[in-house]
Design a protein around this motif. Structure first.
Motif, mmCIF file in Angstrom:
data_model
loop_
_atom_site.group_PDB
_atom_site.id
_atom_site.type_symbol
_atom_site.label_atom_id
_atom_site.label_comp_id
_atom_site.label_asym_id
_atom_site.label_seq_id
_atom_site.Cartn_x
_atom_site.Cartn_y
_atom_site.Cartn_z
ATOM 1 N N CYS A 8 -5.538 1.074 6.019
ATOM 2 C CA CYS A 8 -6.102 2.362 5.803
ATOM 3 C C CYS A 8 -7.245 2.560 5.206
ATOM 4 O O CYS A 8 -7.424 3.808 5.384
ATOM 5 C CB CYS A 8 -5.090 2.641 5.169
ATOM 6 S SG CYS A 8 -4.668 2.804 3.715
ATOM 7 N N CYS B 8 0.826 -1.116 -0.022
ATOM 8 C CA CYS B 8 0.200 -0.465 -0.010
ATOM 9 C C CYS B 8 1.077 1.258 -0.020
ATOM 10 O O CYS B 8 2.014 1.284 0.823
ATOM 11 C CB CYS B 8 -1.143 0.453 1.513
ATOM 12 S SG CYS B 8 -1.669 1.298 0.928
ATOM 13 N N ASP C 134 -10.659 3.871 5.759
ATOM 14 C CA ASP C 134 -11.311 4.035 6.421
ATOM 15 C C ASP C 134 -13.270 4.834 5.867
ATOM 16 O O ASP C 134 -13.633 4.942 6.784
ATOM 17 C CB ASP C 134 -11.360 5.482 7.245
ATOM 18 C CG ASP C 134 -11.168 6.527 5.744
ATOM 19 O OD1 ASP C 134 -11.644 5.899 5.287
ATOM 20 O OD2 ASP C 134 -10.939 7.928 6.503
ATOM 21 N N ASN D 84 -0.339 4.261 0.973
ATOM 22 C CA ASN D 84 0.052 4.977 1.871
ATOM 23 C C ASN D 84 0.607 4.522 3.414
ATOM 24 O O ASN D 84 0.898 5.332 4.601
ATOM 25 C CB ASN D 84 -1.451 5.049 2.137
ATOM 26 C CG ASN D 84 -2.216 5.934 1.182
ATOM 27 O OD1 ASN D 84 -1.954 6.252 0.002
ATOM 28 N ND2 ASN D 84 -3.738 5.328 0.344
ATOM 29 N N CYS D 85 0.357 3.349 3.472
ATOM 30 C CA CYS D 85 1.013 2.622 5.121
ATOM 31 C C CYS D 85 2.172 1.640 5.382
ATOM 32 O O CYS D 85 1.996 0.952 6.639
ATOM 33 C CB CYS D 85 -0.644 2.368 5.726
ATOM 34 S SG CYS D 85 -1.192 1.242 5.345
#
Length: 142
Positions: free
Chosen positions: A129, A104, A131, A106-107
């Protein structure tokens, strides 16, 4: 036995995919191999002659992977760069149903997903990540 020219004509009449196939070998019978070249990607292969009645170039059909022609790095580099092991991008095509480990962006969580799913979406669906709030709502309310 039919001649090479008759065989080529029969193949063209029965298989529209064969328009992009140039038969460069000698025809020796429908159960023998014959050398062919794809007019699109210049791939050379030796199918059994009767297979040309229903199939075209294996690279164009993504049954054979050729680096620089139909591998993931060539066709979808933005997806290939998300692979945990970047070299796997040379071993799969965008339509592959095999599961690979993506990271990922993002994370940095590794996520196992089918290559075709990531390719169709254009991004990784990361549960760590995600939500469940859409990007427009995030922009509007934050």
């Amino acid at each position: 036995m039919i001649t090479k020219e008759q065989f080529i004509e029969n193949v063209k009449n029965k298989n529209p995919k064969a328009d992009n196939v140039e038969i460069i070998g000698e025809y020796t019978g429908s159960n023998n191999t014959i050398k062919c070249r794809c007019k699109i990607d210049n791939y050379i292969w030796n199918p059994i002659a009767f297979q040309l009645y229903r199939a075209g170039c294996p690279v164009c059909a993504n049954r054979v992977i050729v680096k620089g022609v139909n591998d993931l790095w060539t066709t979808h580099p933005h997806i290939a760069k998300l692979l945990t092991n970047p070299n796997e991008g040379y071993e799969v095509v965008a339509g592959s149903t095999s599961k690979k480990s993506f990271t990922c962006p993002n994370c940095n969580t590794p996520v196992f997903q089918n290559v075709i799913d990531v390719t169709k979406r254009g991004y990784i669906s990361c549960k760590a990540c995600d939500d469940n709030i859409s990007t427009p709502n995030k922009i509007m309310y934050h």
